[in-house]
Scaffold this motif. Structure first.
Motif, mmCIF file in Angstrom:
data_model
loop_
_atom_site.group_PDB
_atom_site.id
_atom_site.type_symbol
_atom_site.label_atom_id
_atom_site.label_comp_id
_atom_site.label_asym_id
_atom_site.label_seq_id
_atom_site.Cartn_x
_atom_site.Cartn_y
_atom_site.Cartn_z
ATOM 1 N N GLU B 223 -30.605 -56.365 43.291
ATOM 2 C CA GLU B 223 -31.710 -55.273 43.789
ATOM 3 C C GLU B 223 -30.919 -54.334 43.842
ATOM 4 O OE1 GLU B 223 -34.299 -55.971 45.196
ATOM 5 O OE2 GLU B 223 -33.632 -58.146 45.070
ATOM 6 N N ALA B 224 -30.184 -54.004 42.305
ATOM 7 C CA ALA B 224 -29.089 -52.936 42.822
ATOM 8 C C ALA B 224 -29.458 -51.294 41.814
ATOM 9 C CB ALA B 224 -27.881 -53.443 41.855
ATOM 10 N N VAL B 225 -30.668 -51.512 40.676
ATOM 11 C CA VAL B 225 -31.002 -50.238 40.087
ATOM 12 C C VAL B 225 -32.877 -50.988 39.974
ATOM 13 C CG1 VAL B 225 -29.262 -50.327 38.560
ATOM 14 C CG2 VAL B 225 -30.943 -51.673 37.869
ATOM 15 N N GLU B 226 -33.263 -49.273 40.076
ATOM 16 C CA GLU B 226 -34.613 -50.054 39.440
ATOM 17 C C GLU B 226 -34.386 -48.874 38.244
ATOM 18 O OE1 GLU B 226 -36.429 -48.802 43.519
ATOM 19 O OE2 GLU B 226 -35.959 -46.857 42.338
ATOM 20 N N PHE B 227 -35.551 -49.921 37.269
ATOM 21 C CA PHE B 227 -36.243 -49.135 35.786
ATOM 22 C C PHE B 227 -37.492 -48.284 35.628
ATOM 23 C CE2 PHE B 227 -34.265 -52.977 34.892
ATOM 24 C CZ PHE B 227 -32.687 -52.343 34.450
ATOM 25 N N GLU B 228 -37.108 -46.759 35.307
ATOM 26 C CA GLU B 228 -38.458 -45.823 35.006
ATOM 27 C C GLU B 228 -38.725 -45.706 34.294
ATOM 28 O OE1 GLU B 228 -37.552 -42.158 36.846
ATOM 29 O OE2 GLU B 228 -39.765 -41.574 36.348
ATOM 30 N N ARG B 229 -39.617 -46.042 33.434
ATOM 31 C CA ARG B 229 -40.280 -46.287 32.009
ATOM 32 C C ARG B 229 -42.326 -46.249 32.411
ATOM 33 N NH1 ARG B 229 -40.378 -52.848 31.456
ATOM 34 N NH2 ARG B 229 -39.184 -52.959 33.073
ATOM 35 N N GLU B 230 -42.460 -45.507 31.384
ATOM 36 C CA GLU B 230 -44.112 -46.085 31.129
ATOM 37 C C GLU B 230 -44.605 -47.667 31.088
ATOM 38 O OE1 GLU B 230 -45.680 -44.035 26.924
ATOM 39 O OE2 GLU B 230 -44.817 -41.606 28.177
ATOM 40 N N PRO B 231 -45.550 -47.837 31.920
ATOM 41 C CA PRO B 231 -45.938 -48.907 32.000
ATOM 42 C C PRO B 231 -46.429 -49.363 31.004
ATOM 43 C CG PRO B 231 -47.974 -47.079 32.894
ATOM 44 C CD PRO B 231 -46.624 -46.478 33.106
ATOM 45 N N PRO B 232 -46.034 -51.014 30.691
ATOM 46 C CA PRO B 232 -45.790 -51.036 29.310
ATOM 47 C C PRO B 232 -47.597 -52.579 29.927
ATOM 48 C CG PRO B 232 -44.525 -52.669 31.053
ATOM 49 C CD PRO B 232 -44.970 -51.517 31.531
ATOM 50 N N ARG B 233 -47.560 -53.107 28.594
ATOM 51 C CA ARG B 233 -48.736 -53.789 28.871
ATOM 52 C C ARG B 233 -48.991 -54.743 29.599
ATOM 53 N NH1 ARG B 233 -51.507 -57.271 24.305
ATOM 54 N NH2 ARG B 233 -53.587 -56.696 24.285
ATOM 55 N N ILE B 234 -48.351 -55.935 30.148
ATOM 56 C CA ILE B 234 -47.973 -56.065 31.504
ATOM 57 C C ILE B 234 -47.140 -56.229 32.252
ATOM 58 C CG2 ILE B 234 -47.877 -58.904 31.687
ATOM 59 C CD1 ILE B 234 -48.262 -59.270 29.207
ATOM 60 N N LEU B 235 -47.795 -55.792 33.798
ATOM 61 C CA LEU B 235 -46.838 -55.703 34.762
ATOM 62 C C LEU B 235 -46.670 -56.893 35.941
ATOM 63 C CD1 LEU B 235 -48.657 -53.209 33.150
ATOM 64 C CD2 LEU B 235 -47.053 -52.144 35.835
ATOM 65 N N LEU B 236 -45.601 -57.666 37.050
ATOM 66 C CA LEU B 236 -46.345 -57.637 37.455
ATOM 67 C C LEU B 236 -45.683 -57.248 38.755
ATOM 68 C CD1 LEU B 236 -45.082 -60.162 35.194
ATOM 69 C CD2 LEU B 236 -44.637 -62.244 36.757
ATOM 70 N N VAL B 237 -46.504 -57.103 40.113
ATOM 71 C CA VAL B 237 -46.218 -56.046 40.813
ATOM 72 C C VAL B 237 -46.197 -56.860 42.294
ATOM 73 C CG1 VAL B 237 -48.022 -54.374 39.367
ATOM 74 C CG2 VAL B 237 -48.649 -55.933 41.088
ATOM 75 N N ASP B 238 -45.538 -56.181 42.896
ATOM 76 C CA ASP B 238 -44.640 -56.771 44.256
ATOM 77 C C ASP B 238 -45.577 -55.970 45.431
ATOM 78 O OD1 ASP B 238 -42.769 -57.813 44.139
ATOM 79 O OD2 ASP B 238 -40.928 -56.102 44.187
ATOM 80 N N GLU B 239 -46.160 -56.017 46.740
ATOM 81 C CA GLU B 239 -46.827 -56.206 47.649
ATOM 82 C C GLU B 239 -46.951 -54.570 47.445
ATOM 83 O OE1 GLU B 239 -47.034 -59.378 50.613
ATOM 84 O OE2 GLU B 239 -48.856 -57.581 51.678
ATOM 85 N N GLY B 240 -46.263 -53.677 47.565
ATOM 86 C CA GLY B 240 -46.121 -53.103 48.226
ATOM 87 C C GLY B 240 -45.946 -51.592 47.098
#
Lengths: 274, 403
Positions: B223-240
């Motif tokens: 849970e330590a870092v966040e990756f920021e990037r352009e949206p790739p082809r496949i996304l798995l999104v959290d509820e929020g």
């Protein structure tokens, strides 16, 4: 039972203190494998594999669970661990591969089991918490974790790769003497190291506030306040001056109307524990 | 100490006529000259007291009449409910965004709405349209943001059949060539999305925390870092990750069902196992029977929970007294539960307890006090003694006639 089992373990990190430890999810996978192999761990082919730093002291905790040796494929922190793991598993071709859902450090995207199963051509079952094997017909019976505490029974053909859910039984403690006694075997992977490029720019994680429900465009101030606070008031009726039998009947009818009595229909006494 | 008053210096040339500005305003232009000569012009003045009480007398002492005139209250009625939003039709989109909601139990959950909201954001960035790929028919997909609905033929509808589903999804991806495919990061969606990504050789964005049109944030390194990037082809999104679509209505037109793809199925589903309600964590429990200070007959309480197949819970005073273990406590200092039905027995409804059950769908309350707060929250409230109701309900559930 003579089924070759491989368990893939990773080095974990405690979320609070940041200290290296055994990853609890991978330890659960090893626990399932040890339970499947029975008491004579050395006789069966439970092989524990790790790709990373062989000198990592946290790996000794897996040895402390009772396995004689841990096979480590040396890999740098910033290199891709998929090629060496794939090569090592191709050499072994175990009937069953068990691992956790995702690692505690690194990218921890949880994609490695899927890439391995795709490359090896194995059947993949995700989020199991119990497994039993029948080597005669080459099938495994697996119990899969579902939301709201439900479980599902699956049968899958070997060879099989399964990810073990965090809801699986807790792993056994590691014994200090066994952790000292066990051997860490460095194994040359035989493939060239590939640098892993992080997926995007890296920032420290930030806790995000919980998203509020969208406010209704129209409506009174009371409606908007209720939507914000989430303290929904019941729309129901209140029965007063009823006998116990009438009250019980009203509750029974309400539960039946919501379809909640179907679950209660199965005799609760016959539910297997754990 | 006083300063000498400033006096205007006397003008040369004697006395001067003074102007009356008020008279100039109200008088016609040609009368201004006359008004200057005769300042006493008669103007009609308002009589506020006469307007207020035409019958005379002091209105504050007259209690017989209503304080507010009747026509004023009728004018303050609520505005009419706004008309339903017009359907947004996207006939020729530039590209497709495929959303694959879970549709657990055939209904659209909050996580599914977030998936469609994220797909909506990605589609609206460049004139695209959202296709919801569904394995079970569901309602309200248009209101949740789907332009099209693609029903996928998959032989076992509710079973665990990931291989068949992936075969159907790969056929859909080959046919539509979507720019993005969005999955929920739930138990079922996480499995399906990673399978599709591994099959297509794509690196998906997992545990996506926030979605914008051109940037996404996803968790990594535990849970330590966040990756920021352009949206790739496949996304798995959290509820929020994205706000659900609200206030807009999309077309939700059904596309032709894709033919069932055949594949080798290595997994067979042998069905659901019965749930042990005592082993289910309270936050996940579906049906909860909760005891408050009004419960004194504990054998009857446990018998009722067993007959219902429900998880047991309690309020804080009960756990303080040791009647149930601490992990069964519901409320602000215990567990926040999200049960489908919460049966509150002998619970008065302290604010801290009501906070803990705010996410419950249905609440049934039995309490001896007709003024208890929990009866206002309850969908079905009963003013009765729980000691008598508990055995009666347990007998009813066992198939016996109530006394």
């Amino acid at each position: 039972m003579t089924v070759a089992i491989a368990v893939l373990v990773s080095a974990g990190r405690h979320p609070g203190s940041g200290r290296a430890r055994r990853a609890p999810n991978d330890a659960r996978a090893l626990e399932l494998a040890l339970a499947l192999a029975g008491d004579d761990v050395t006789a069966t082919g439970v092989q524990v594999l790790h790709a990373g730093d062989p000198a990592q002291p946290a790996l000794r905790a897996y040895l402390g669970m009772g396995i004689p040796a841990l096979h480590v494929l040396p890999a740098d922190a910033d290199s891709d661990i998929l090629p060496p793991l794939l090569a090592a598993l191709e050499r072994r071709r175990p009937q069953l591969i068990l691992t956790g859902v995702r690692s505690e450090c690194g990218w921890s995207g949880g994609c490695l089991p899927y890439l391995l199963a795709e490359s090896l051509g194995y059947t993949l079952v995700s989020n199991i918490d119990a497994i039993d094997m029948d080597p005669q017909d080459g099938m495994a019976a697996l119990r899969q974790v579902r939301p709201r505490g439900r479980r599902r029974l699956l049968r899958a053909a070997l060879p099989l790769l399964a990810t073990v859910d965090p809801a699986a039984p807790a792993p056994r403690q590691n014994a200090f003497a066994r952790a000292r006694r066990g051997r860490v075997i460095e194994e040359a992977s035989g493939v060239a190291a590939v640098a892993a490029v992080p997926p995007g720019t890296v920032h420290p994680a930030r806790q995000r506030p919980r998203r509020l429900q969208p406010l209704p465009a129209a409506g009174s101030a009371a409606d908007r306040l209720q939507a914000l606070t989430g303290a929904s008031t019941g729309s129901g009726r209140v029965l007063e001056a009823v006998s116990a039998g009438e009250a019980a009947q009203a509750i029974y009818d309400y539960l039946a109307a919501q379809g909640l009595l179907a679950a209660a229909g199965s005799a609760p006494g016959s539910v297997p524990g754990g | 100490m006083s300063l000498p008053r400033r006096t205007r210096p006397p003008r040369s040339g004697g006395e001067r006529q003074r102007r009356d500005p008020r008279a100039e305003v109200h008088a016609p232009v040609d009368e201004v000259v006359q008004a200057e000569t005769s300042p006493a012009v008669a103007r009609t003045r308002r009589d506020p007291r006469g307007e207020r009480s035409p019958g005379g007398g002091n209105p504050r002492l007259d209690r017989a009449r209503p304080l507010r005139p009747v026509e004023e209250t009728t004018a303050r009625t609520r505005p009419a409910t706004p008309a339903a939003p017009e359907t947004i039709i996207n006939e020729n989109p530039d590209f497709w965004v495929l959303a694959v909601p879970d549709l657990a139990g055939g209904s659209l959950g909050a996580h599914d709405r977030a998936v469609l909201g994220a797909a909506r954001l990605l589609a609206d960035a460049g004139g695209g349209a959202v296709v919801a790929a569904v394995f079970t028919p569901a309602a309200e997909l248009g209101a949740a943001g789907a332009d099209r609905i693609l029903p996928l033929e998959c032989a076992p509808t509710d079973d665990y059949a990931p291989e068949q589903r992936i075969a159907a999804l790969r056929a859909a991806v080959a046919a539509l060539a979507p720019r993005h495919v969005v999955f929920p990061e739930s138990l079922a969606g996480a499995d399906l999305g990673r399978r599709l990504a591994a099959g297509l050789g794509e690196l998906p964005a997992t545990r996506v925390q926030a979605v914008a049109a051109d940037r996404i944030l996803s968790r990594g390194d535990g849970e330590a870092v966040e990756f920021e990037r352009e949206p790739p082809r496949i996304l798995l999104v959290d509820e929020g990750a994205a706000a659900p679509v609200s206030g807009r209505l999309y077309e939700g037109r059904s596309l032709d069902a894709a033919p069932a793809a055949t594949c080798h199925a290595g997994i067979t589903d042998a069905g659901e196992l019965p749930v042990d309600p005592a082993a289910v964590p309270l936050a996940e429990a579906e049906l909860i029977v909760s005891a408050g200070n009004g419960v004194s007959d504990w054998p009857a309480f446990h018998a009722l929970a067993a007959a219902l197949g429900a998880s047991e819970a309690a309020s804080r005073p009960v756990c303080d007294a040791g009647a149930l273990p601490r992990e069964r406590q519901v409320g602000a200092s215990g567990t926040l539960v999200a049960a489908r039905c919460y049966l509150a027995l002998g619970i008065s409804g302290a604010p801290q307890h009501l906070q803990g059950i705010s996410d419950c769908e249905h609440v049934i309350a039995v309490n001896l006090d007709p003024h208890a707060e929990i009866l206002k929250r309850a969908d079905l409230g009963i003013v009765a003694d729980v000691q008598a109701v508990m055995p009666a309900l347990a007998a009813l559930l066992r198939g016996e006639k109530p006394q």
